[in-house]
Write a protein that holds these residues in place. Structure first.
Motif, mmCIF file in Angstrom:
data_model
loop_
_atom_site.group_PDB
_atom_site.id
_atom_site.type_symbol
_atom_site.label_atom_id
_atom_site.label_comp_id
_atom_site.label_asym_id
_atom_site.label_seq_id
_atom_site.Cartn_x
_atom_site.Cartn_y
_atom_site.Cartn_z
ATOM 1 N N TRP A 83 0.829 -1.215 0.000
ATOM 2 C CA TRP A 83 0.000 0.000 0.000
ATOM 3 C C TRP A 83 0.856 1.255 0.000
ATOM 4 O O TRP A 83 1.866 1.339 0.708
ATOM 5 C CB TRP A 83 -0.928 0.015 1.213
ATOM 6 C CG TRP A 83 -2.204 -0.707 0.943
ATOM 7 C CD1 TRP A 83 -2.422 -2.056 1.071
ATOM 8 C CD2 TRP A 83 -3.425 -0.138 0.499
ATOM 9 N NE1 TRP A 83 -3.715 -2.338 0.722
ATOM 10 C CE2 TRP A 83 -4.355 -1.187 0.360
ATOM 11 C CE3 TRP A 83 -3.830 1.160 0.184
ATOM 12 C CZ2 TRP A 83 -5.661 -0.974 -0.061
ATOM 13 C CZ3 TRP A 83 -5.125 1.368 -0.230
ATOM 14 C CH2 TRP A 83 -6.030 0.323 -0.348
ATOM 15 N N HIS A 84 0.428 2.243 -0.777
ATOM 16 C CA HIS A 84 1.103 3.537 -0.887
ATOM 17 C C HIS A 84 0.074 4.655 -0.737
ATOM 18 O O HIS A 84 -0.997 4.593 -1.352
ATOM 19 C CB HIS A 84 1.748 3.713 -2.267
ATOM 20 C CG HIS A 84 2.945 2.883 -2.498
ATOM 21 N ND1 HIS A 84 2.927 1.506 -2.519
ATOM 22 C CD2 HIS A 84 4.225 3.240 -2.755
ATOM 23 C CE1 HIS A 84 4.141 1.053 -2.763
ATOM 24 N NE2 HIS A 84 4.950 2.082 -2.914
ATOM 25 N N ILE A 85 0.414 5.649 0.047
ATOM 26 C CA ILE A 85 -0.340 6.900 0.073
ATOM 27 C C ILE A 85 0.643 7.943 -0.428
ATOM 28 O O ILE A 85 1.725 8.112 0.139
ATOM 29 C CB ILE A 85 -0.830 7.271 1.482
ATOM 30 C CG1 ILE A 85 -1.700 6.163 2.069
ATOM 31 C CG2 ILE A 85 -1.589 8.601 1.447
ATOM 32 C CD1 ILE A 85 -2.063 6.369 3.540
ATOM 33 N N VAL A 86 0.284 8.619 -1.496
ATOM 34 C CA VAL A 86 1.196 9.575 -2.117
ATOM 35 C C VAL A 86 0.584 10.966 -2.040
ATOM 36 O O VAL A 86 -0.552 11.176 -2.465
ATOM 37 C CB VAL A 86 1.474 9.202 -3.589
ATOM 38 C CG1 VAL A 86 2.485 10.170 -4.201
ATOM 39 C CG2 VAL A 86 1.984 7.766 -3.695
ATOM 40 N N TYR A 87 1.348 11.905 -1.492
ATOM 41 C CA TYR A 87 0.939 13.311 -1.395
ATOM 42 C C TYR A 87 1.532 14.018 -2.601
ATOM 43 O O TYR A 87 2.741 13.993 -2.814
ATOM 44 C CB TYR A 87 1.476 13.878 -0.094
ATOM 45 C CG TYR A 87 1.003 15.262 0.258
ATOM 46 C CD1 TYR A 87 -0.346 15.590 0.287
ATOM 47 C CD2 TYR A 87 1.917 16.250 0.600
ATOM 48 C CE1 TYR A 87 -0.773 16.852 0.646
ATOM 49 C CE2 TYR A 87 1.500 17.515 0.964
ATOM 50 C CZ TYR A 87 0.163 17.812 0.989
ATOM 51 O OH TYR A 87 -0.272 19.067 1.343
ATOM 52 N N VAL A 88 0.667 14.627 -3.413
ATOM 53 C CA VAL A 88 1.120 15.171 -4.690
ATOM 54 C C VAL A 88 0.555 16.574 -4.915
ATOM 55 O O VAL A 88 -0.553 16.884 -4.493
ATOM 56 C CB VAL A 88 0.729 14.214 -5.846
ATOM 57 C CG1 VAL A 88 -0.764 14.036 -5.963
ATOM 58 C CG2 VAL A 88 1.331 14.634 -7.155
ATOM 59 N N HIS A 89 1.340 17.380 -5.569
ATOM 60 C CA HIS A 89 0.911 18.732 -5.949
ATOM 61 C C HIS A 89 0.357 18.655 -7.363
ATOM 62 O O HIS A 89 1.052 18.221 -8.279
ATOM 63 C CB HIS A 89 2.094 19.694 -5.880
ATOM 64 C CG HIS A 89 1.758 21.106 -6.146
ATOM 65 N ND1 HIS A 89 0.722 21.772 -5.524
ATOM 66 C CD2 HIS A 89 2.309 21.996 -6.985
ATOM 67 C CE1 HIS A 89 0.659 23.006 -5.977
ATOM 68 N NE2 HIS A 89 1.613 23.173 -6.866
ATOM 69 N N THR A 90 -0.917 19.053 -7.540
ATOM 70 C CA THR A 90 -1.563 18.941 -8.854
ATOM 71 C C THR A 90 -1.564 20.245 -9.632
ATOM 72 O O THR A 90 -1.826 20.233 -10.825
ATOM 73 C CB THR A 90 -3.023 18.487 -8.712
ATOM 74 O OG1 THR A 90 -3.756 19.520 -8.055
ATOM 75 C CG2 THR A 90 -3.135 17.178 -7.962
ATOM 76 N N HIS A 91 -1.363 21.356 -8.984
ATOM 77 C CA HIS A 91 -1.401 22.683 -9.605
ATOM 78 C C HIS A 91 -2.814 23.120 -9.983
ATOM 79 O O HIS A 91 -2.982 24.183 -10.562
ATOM 80 C CB HIS A 91 -0.477 22.785 -10.830
ATOM 81 C CG HIS A 91 0.942 22.411 -10.556
ATOM 82 N ND1 HIS A 91 1.853 23.289 -10.035
ATOM 83 C CD2 HIS A 91 1.586 21.233 -10.714
ATOM 84 C CE1 HIS A 91 3.015 22.671 -9.887
ATOM 85 N NE2 HIS A 91 2.871 21.421 -10.282
ATOM 86 N N VAL A 92 -3.822 22.275 -9.729
ATOM 87 C CA VAL A 92 -5.193 22.643 -10.109
ATOM 88 C C VAL A 92 -6.199 22.464 -8.977
ATOM 89 O O VAL A 92 -7.353 22.837 -9.121
ATOM 90 C CB VAL A 92 -5.692 21.842 -11.340
ATOM 91 C CG1 VAL A 92 -4.814 22.108 -12.548
ATOM 92 C CG2 VAL A 92 -5.785 20.358 -11.041
ATOM 93 N N PRO A 101 -3.256 0.465 -3.637
ATOM 94 C CA PRO A 101 -2.955 -0.819 -2.994
ATOM 95 C C PRO A 101 -1.658 -1.449 -3.502
ATOM 96 O O PRO A 101 -1.264 -2.515 -3.049
ATOM 97 C CB PRO A 101 -4.165 -1.688 -3.350
ATOM 98 C CG PRO A 101 -4.713 -1.088 -4.593
ATOM 99 C CD PRO A 101 -4.374 0.377 -4.562
ATOM 100 N N GLN A 102 -0.997 -0.780 -4.422
ATOM 101 C CA GLN A 102 0.299 -1.212 -4.965
ATOM 102 C C GLN A 102 1.060 0.042 -5.375
ATOM 103 O O GLN A 102 0.499 1.136 -5.347
ATOM 104 C CB GLN A 102 0.098 -2.149 -6.144
ATOM 105 C CG GLN A 102 -0.699 -1.535 -7.280
ATOM 106 C CD GLN A 102 -1.168 -2.596 -8.268
ATOM 107 O OE1 GLN A 102 -1.440 -3.722 -7.883
ATOM 108 N NE2 GLN A 102 -1.244 -2.228 -9.524
ATOM 109 N N PRO A 103 2.310 -0.086 -5.771
ATOM 110 C CA PRO A 103 3.051 1.115 -6.178
ATOM 111 C C PRO A 103 2.311 1.846 -7.308
ATOM 112 O O PRO A 103 1.759 1.200 -8.205
ATOM 113 C CB PRO A 103 4.393 0.558 -6.665
ATOM 114 C CG PRO A 103 4.544 -0.746 -5.946
ATOM 115 C CD PRO A 103 3.150 -1.300 -5.826
ATOM 116 N N PRO A 104 2.283 3.171 -7.270
ATOM 117 C CA PRO A 104 1.560 3.936 -8.289
ATOM 118 C C PRO A 104 1.973 3.602 -9.719
ATOM 119 O O PRO A 104 1.127 3.572 -10.616
ATOM 120 C CB PRO A 104 1.900 5.387 -7.961
ATOM 121 C CG PRO A 104 2.213 5.374 -6.510
ATOM 122 C CD PRO A 104 2.858 4.041 -6.259
#
Length: 156
Positions: A83-92, A101-104
């Motif tokens: 499991w991965h939780i990824v914090y990402v900047h979308t710019h929008v 549930p797996q690597p992005p």
């Protein structure tokens, strides 16, 4: 006079010890202890490509624009098992946490996303939300995430 000097040194030493104790307490075990937070440059690059595709499929129609993510937009990861939780900047939009549930870079899509803020007393409802919207997420990872968004905020 020497007594006063000795007393002054002892008081300074007590403050130093107190400061170290506070630092040790602050860096003590948290609900995220044992959660892998490492993120290499290669992972940032690989995840950014996959996440951009996922965001454009899943969020793009809602915001009615193309979303572009660069490696530096992949800000943080919380990983336990697959499991991965990824914090990402979308710019929008507000910066989302994307749940996989797996690597992005191995996934067809994220299972759910969380953006926005949470009050310090909302951890139980966030964990309940995760059980419903991210079925199969490890309870420890759910506790870590709930703590992160309610208590830790930007603590790394």
């Amino acid at each position: 006079m020497p007594m006063r000097h000795t007393h002054s040194i002892m008081v300074k030493q007590a403050w130093v010890v107190a400061g170290l104790a506070i630092h040790a307490f602050a860096s003590a075990a948290t609900p995220c202890t044992g959660i892998d937070r490492s993120l290499s440059a290669a992972q940032q690059r690989n995840y950014a490509v996959a996440i951009e595709q996922h965001l454009n499929q899943q969020l793009g129609p809602e915001v009615q624009q193309k979303i572009t993510t660069a490696p530096q937009d992949v800000r943080q990861v919380f990983r336990l098992g697959t499991w991965h939780i990824v914090y990402v900047h979308t710019h929008v939009s507000d910066e989302p946490f994307l749940f996989y549930p797996q690597p992005p870079d191995k996934a067809a899509a994220y299972v759910t996303a969380w953006a926005g803020s949470a009050a310090s007393d909302e951890a139980p409802s966030i964990r309940a939300w995760l059980r419903k919207n991210a079925p199969g997420i490890p309870p420890k990872l759910a506790r870590c995430f709930a703590w992160q968004v309610t208590a830790a905020r930007d603590v790394q």
